[in-house]
Design a protein around this motif. Structure first.
Motif, PDB file in Angstrom:
ATOM      1  N   PHE A 140      38.537  35.652  35.425  1.00 56.47           N
ATOM      2  CA  PHE A 140      38.753  37.010  35.915  1.00 56.47           C
ATOM      3  C   PHE A 140      39.909  37.064  36.914  1.00 56.47           C
ATOM      4  CE2 PHE A 140      37.999  40.058  39.362  1.00 56.47           C
ATOM      5  CZ  PHE A 140      38.115  41.250  38.659  1.00 56.47           C
ATOM      6  N   THR A 141      39.950  36.093  37.816  1.00 58.80           N
ATOM      7  CA  THR A 141      41.022  36.048  38.808  1.00 58.80           C
ATOM      8  C   THR A 141      42.375  35.876  38.129  1.00 58.80           C
ATOM      9  OG1 THR A 141      39.486  35.136  40.431  1.00 58.80           O
ATOM     10  CG2 THR A 141      41.826  34.876  40.901  1.00 58.80           C
ATOM     11  N   SER A 142      42.432  35.036  37.094  1.00 61.05           N
ATOM     12  CA  SER A 142      43.671  34.857  36.331  1.00 61.05           C
ATOM     13  C   SER A 142      44.053  36.141  35.605  1.00 61.05           C
ATOM     14  CB  SER A 142      43.494  33.719  35.315  1.00 61.05           C
ATOM     15  OG  SER A 142      43.129  32.512  35.941  1.00 61.05           O
ATOM     16  N   TRP A 143      43.081  36.781  35.006  1.00 59.39           N
ATOM     17  CA  TRP A 143      43.303  38.037  34.273  1.00 59.39           C
ATOM     18  C   TRP A 143      43.826  39.121  35.209  1.00 59.39           C
ATOM     19  CZ3 TRP A 143      40.927  42.873  34.649  1.00 59.39           C
ATOM     20  CH2 TRP A 143      41.073  43.744  33.545  1.00 59.39           C
ATOM     21  N   ALA A 144      43.286  39.160  36.437  1.00 59.70           N
ATOM     22  CA  ALA A 144      43.678  40.191  37.391  1.00 59.70           C
ATOM     23  C   ALA A 144      45.149  40.093  37.773  1.00 59.70           C
ATOM     24  CB  ALA A 144      42.807  40.107  38.647  1.00 59.70           C
ATOM     25  N   ILE A 145      45.728  38.909  37.697  1.00 57.98           N
ATOM     26  CA  ILE A 145      47.136  38.724  38.056  1.00 57.98           C
ATOM     27  C   ILE A 145      48.034  39.693  37.296  1.00 57.98           C
ATOM     28  CG2 ILE A 145      49.094  37.117  37.888  1.00 57.98           C
ATOM     29  CD1 ILE A 145      47.058  34.838  38.289  1.00 57.98           C
ATOM     30  N   PHE A 146      47.695  39.945  36.034  1.00 56.80           N
ATOM     31  CA  PHE A 146      48.584  40.692  35.144  1.00 56.80           C
ATOM     32  C   PHE A 146      48.219  42.167  35.000  1.00 56.80           C
ATOM     33  CE2 PHE A 146      48.173  36.252  33.635  1.00 56.80           C
ATOM     34  CZ  PHE A 146      49.424  35.820  34.059  1.00 56.80           C
ATOM     35  N   GLN A 147      47.278  42.630  35.829  1.00 62.61           N
ATOM     36  CA  GLN A 147      46.865  44.031  35.760  1.00 62.61           C
ATOM     37  C   GLN A 147      47.641  44.853  36.790  1.00 62.61           C
ATOM     38  OE1 GLN A 147      44.890  44.473  33.085  1.00 62.61           O
ATOM     39  NE2 GLN A 147      45.116  42.234  33.019  1.00 62.61           N
ATOM     40  N   ASP A 148      48.215  45.953  36.365  1.00 57.25           N
ATOM     41  CA  ASP A 148      49.057  46.764  37.241  1.00 57.25           C
ATOM     42  C   ASP A 148      48.305  47.317  38.445  1.00 57.25           C
ATOM     43  OD1 ASP A 148      51.277  46.305  35.651  1.00 57.25           O
ATOM     44  OD2 ASP A 148      50.968  48.106  34.438  1.00 57.25           O
ATOM     45  N   GLY A 149      46.996  47.478  38.327  1.00 58.03           N
ATOM     46  CA  GLY A 149      46.223  48.013  39.444  1.00 58.03           C
ATOM     47  C   GLY A 149      45.702  46.969  40.401  1.00 58.03           C
ATOM     48  N   SER A 150      46.111  45.714  40.234  1.00 57.38           N
ATOM     49  CA  SER A 150      45.587  44.658  41.102  1.00 57.38           C
ATOM     50  C   SER A 150      46.157  44.788  42.512  1.00 57.38           C
ATOM     51  CB  SER A 150      45.929  43.284  40.543  1.00 57.38           C
ATOM     52  OG  SER A 150      45.502  42.269  41.437  1.00 57.38           O
ATOM     53  N   PRO A 151      45.299  44.762  43.549  1.00 58.42           N
ATOM     54  CA  PRO A 151      45.777  44.883  44.928  1.00 58.42           C
ATOM     55  C   PRO A 151      46.092  43.541  45.586  1.00 58.42           C
ATOM     56  CG  PRO A 151      43.398  44.988  44.919  1.00 58.42           C
ATOM     57  CD  PRO A 151      43.820  44.814  43.475  1.00 58.42           C
ATOM     58  N   PHE A 152      46.007  42.449  44.815  1.00 56.48           N
ATOM     59  CA  PHE A 152      46.086  41.117  45.408  1.00 56.48           C
ATOM     60  C   PHE A 152      47.493  40.522  45.306  1.00 56.48           C
ATOM     61  CE2 PHE A 152      41.800  41.762  43.656  1.00 56.48           C
ATOM     62  CZ  PHE A 152      41.084  41.744  44.849  1.00 56.48           C
ATOM     63  N   THR A 153      47.829  39.727  46.316  1.00 58.85           N
ATOM     64  CA  THR A 153      49.122  39.045  46.324  1.00 58.85           C
ATOM     65  C   THR A 153      48.971  37.521  46.286  1.00 58.85           C
ATOM     66  OG1 THR A 153      49.185  39.140  48.750  1.00 58.85           O
ATOM     67  CG2 THR A 153      50.278  40.914  47.545  1.00 58.85           C
ATOM     68  N   ASN A 154      47.756  37.029  46.463  1.00 55.86           N
ATOM     69  CA  ASN A 154      47.480  35.595  46.364  1.00 55.86           C
ATOM     70  C   ASN A 154      46.238  35.373  45.510  1.00 55.86           C
ATOM     71  OD1 ASN A 154      49.542  34.267  47.951  1.00 55.86           O
ATOM     72  ND2 ASN A 154      48.592  35.155  49.768  1.00 55.86           N
ATOM     73  N   TYR A 155      46.280  34.320  44.701  1.00 56.44           N
ATOM     74  CA  TYR A 155      45.174  34.013  43.792  1.00 56.44           C
ATOM     75  C   TYR A 155      44.846  32.528  43.876  1.00 56.44           C
ATOM     76  CZ  TYR A 155      46.439  38.543  41.750  1.00 56.44           C
ATOM     77  OH  TYR A 155      46.734  39.878  41.561  1.00 56.44           O
TER      78      TYR A 155
END
Length: 256
Positions: A140-155
Motif C-alpha cells: 500500500f505504501t508503495s502504491w501510494a507513491i504514485f497516487q496524485d492525492g498522496s500527501p506524503f513526501t517520504n516512504y
C-alpha cells in the motif's frame, strides 16, 4: 489512532514537526515508536502516528481490514496470489466486494479526514509527512507513491508484498511516468535476506523480487528530485526485519 510525541516536545513551543504515519494500528505502533525513540539526537524529532485496527478488535478483524484497505481496486484475483486471498477472505467470512480494493478509499480518508484533524490538534508540518508500511502495508505504501492525492513526501517500506494486484504496482508506476518528469520524494526499501528463499513470501508474495524490480525501474527514470535507497538485511526474515527497516529508513530520510 495512536499518537506518539516527538522527543523533547513541549505543547505550545511554537515549533512544527514532521510526522510518520504508520499503518496497521496497534499491531505495529509500539514497535515503530520505540524504534524511532532509539534515534533521539540522530534524526529530527517527529510525531509517530498509527492508523488501523485496535488490539481489542482482534487478529481476525485486523487481517480482514488490512487485506481490504491495502489492496488496489480493479484486481480480479484470478492469479495465484489473488486466488489465495479470495480463499482467505472466504475463511474470514468477508463479503466478496469487501475482500480487496479499498486502497483508494483508505488513502483518501487519511489525506482528507485524518491528517487535517491531526494537524488541527497537534503542531504537525503537513509538508513533511511520511508513510510506513510492512508486508501488505508495504505494498500500500508503495502504491501510494504514485497516487496524485498522496500527501506524503517520504516512504519507508519494509518487505512489501508486491504480488497484490498482479503487477498493479508496475502499471501504476508506468502511468505516473507518462505524465510526470519528476518524483520529488524520499523512498527507503528494505527486506530480510531470508525472505528471498521463502516459498510463500517470495515464491508467491514477490516480496524481494518485486521490491528490487520497482527500485530498479525508479532508478532508471533518473528523476532529479527522487531520493531512493534499498537495503537487504542479512540473517533476518519477514517479521524481525521491521525494526531494522524503521531505524535505517528514519536514519536515511530524517537524519539531522
Amino acid at each position: 489512532l495512536n499518537v506518539g510525541m516527538p522527543t523533547g516536545y513541549k505543547p505550545g513551543d511554537g515549533k512544527k514537526y514532521p510526522a510518520l504515519i504508520v499503518t496497521d494500528g496497534d499491531f505495529v505502533f509500539g514497535n515503530v515508536y520505540e524504534a524511532a525513540g532509539t534515534l533521539s539526537g540522530v534524526i529530527a524529532p517527529l510525531f509517530v502516528i498509527s492508523v488501523g485496527t485496535s488490539l481489542d478488535e482482534g487478529e481476525q478483524e485486523h487481517t480482514r481490514r488490512r487485506i481490504y484497505e491495502f489492496s488496489p481496486p480493479g484486481w480480479d484475483r484470478k492469479d495465484t496470489f489473488g486466488e489465495l486471498i479470495t480463499q482467505f477472505c472466504k475463511s474470514l467470512q468477508t463479503l466478496d466486494d469487501r475482500c480487496t480494493g479499498g486502497a483508494g478509499k483508505f488513502l483518501a480518508a487519511m489525506a482528507t479526514e485524518m491528517i487535517p484533524q491531526l494537524a488541527a490538534k497537534f503542531p504537525i508540518d503537513t509538508a513533511q509527512l511520511g508513510l510506513f508500511g510492512l508486508s501488505a502495508g508495504g505494498f500500500f505504501t508503495s502504491w501510494a507513491i504514485f497516487q496524485d492525492g498522496s500527501p506524503f513526501t517520504n516512504y519507508i517500506i519494509s518487505s512489501p508484498a508486491m504480488a497484490y494486484g498482479h503487477g498493479e504496482i508496475f502499471r501504476q508506476e508506468a502511468r505516473y511516468a507518462q505524465s510526470h518528469k519528476d518524483l520529488p520524494v524520499g523512498i527507503y526499501f528494505a527486506a530480510g535476506v531470508l525472505e528471498a528463499t521463502d516459498p510463500q513470501l517470495e515464491g508467491i508474495g514477490e516480496i524481494v523480487s518485486g521490491m528490487s524490480h520497482l527500485a530498479g525501474v525508479l532508478a532508471g527514470r533518473k528523476y532529479p528530485g527522487l531520493k531512493l535507497s534499498i537495503e537487504f538485511h542479512p540473517g533476518m526474515g519477514h517479521t524481525d526485519v521491521m525494526a531494522a527497516s524503521v531505524v535505517r529508513g528514519l536514519r536515511t530520510l530524517y537524519a539531522k
